[in-house]
Write an enzyme that holds these catalytic residues in place. Structure first.
Site, PDB file in Angstrom:
ATOM      1  CB  SER A  99       6.550  41.047 -20.805  1.00 40.61           C
ATOM      2  OG  SER A  99       6.367  39.674 -21.067  1.00 40.61           O
ATOM      3  CE1 TYR A 104       0.680  37.760 -15.693  1.00 29.89           C
ATOM      4  CE2 TYR A 104       2.729  36.514 -15.587  1.00 29.89           C
ATOM      5  CZ  TYR A 104       2.041  37.704 -15.467  1.00 29.89           C
ATOM      6  OH  TYR A 104       2.714  38.856 -15.125  1.00 29.89           O
ATOM      7  CE  LYS A 133       1.886  39.931 -18.380  1.00 27.30           C
ATOM      8  NZ  LYS A 133       1.701  41.391 -18.537  1.00 27.30           N
TER       9      LYS A 133
END
Length: 226
Positions: free
Chosen positions: A134, A150, A154
């Site tokens: 992650s 993003y 994550k």
């Protein structure tokens, strides 16, 4: 019998560093890659038992079939490193739904599909290790500082990690990690860490004893907040 570990995005960057280190520790490594030719080239430069496998994380239907085919050849996979990821830097106000779906598919949904097919088999054997790569940009505690697609994807991967860890049997450990800012194609040349340094936490989690952490988030082998 040596443990067998699948590493996605294993043909370069952090994934390649993880795959190389695992092979050096005498694991059998399944080097997952979207471009099989790149995977073959990467595997040829690693000493040990490394087998390139084609996995296209961007297409959910293809991925499901590819994992089924992989399991028909390698029915016992003891560990999974969900390393492959994409970084979409589109600004929040300009980010469309298709771009969000694309990031979610590679960074989160693909990890779920791999766990869906592999973790039940690990549970049957009462042994398995899953490491989801992650990012601190996916941490609410650290303010979700990265680009929206993003960071959100994550953060979802972190949530997925925690959820899956609750369904794992004794002996199966499922964790997330933040590798830090790494010198890769994604991280850029100004990054602080070499891929080999970033890989250390993944190796630590793969090598964890049965009473090791489960459902945690780690950086530099230390727990961090979600």
């Amino acid at each position: 019998m040596r443990a067998k570990i699948l590493v996605t995005g294993g043909n370069r960057g952090i994934g390649l560093a993880i795959a190389t280190a695992l092979a050096e520790q005498e694991y059998e490594v399944l080097l997952g890659c979207r471009d099989i030719l790149e995977g073959v080239q990467a595997a040829a430069n690693i000493r040990g038992s490394v087998f390139p496998v084609h996995l296209d994380l961007s297409n959910p239907v293809n991925l499901s079939l590819q994992v089924e085919k992989l399991l028909s050849i390698h029915p016992r996979i003891d560990g999974l490193v969900n390393n492959a990821g994409v970084l979409d830097k589109t600004q929040t106000s300009e980010l469309n739904a298709a771009q969000m779906v694309s990031s979610m598919q590679v960074n989160c949904f693909a990890a779920h599909e791999l766990m869906r097919q592999l973790v039940p088999l690990m549970n049957q054997r009462a042994y398995g290790r899953v490491v989801n790569v992650s990012s601190g940009w996916g941490s609410f505690n650290e303010g979700l500082q990265g680009p929206t697609a993003y960071s959100v994807s994550k953060a979802a991967l972190n949530a997925l990690t925690l959820s899956w860890s609750k369904s794992s049997e004794k002996g199966v450990l499922i964790n997330s990690m933040c590798p830090g800012w790494v010198k890769t194609r994604m991280g850029g040349d100004d990054a602080e860490l070499a891929p080999e340094e970033a890989a250390k936490t993944a190796l630590w989690l793969i090598n964890a004893e049965e009473d090791g952490p489960n459902g945690g988030f780690f950086r530099n082998q230390k727990a961090i907040d979600w």
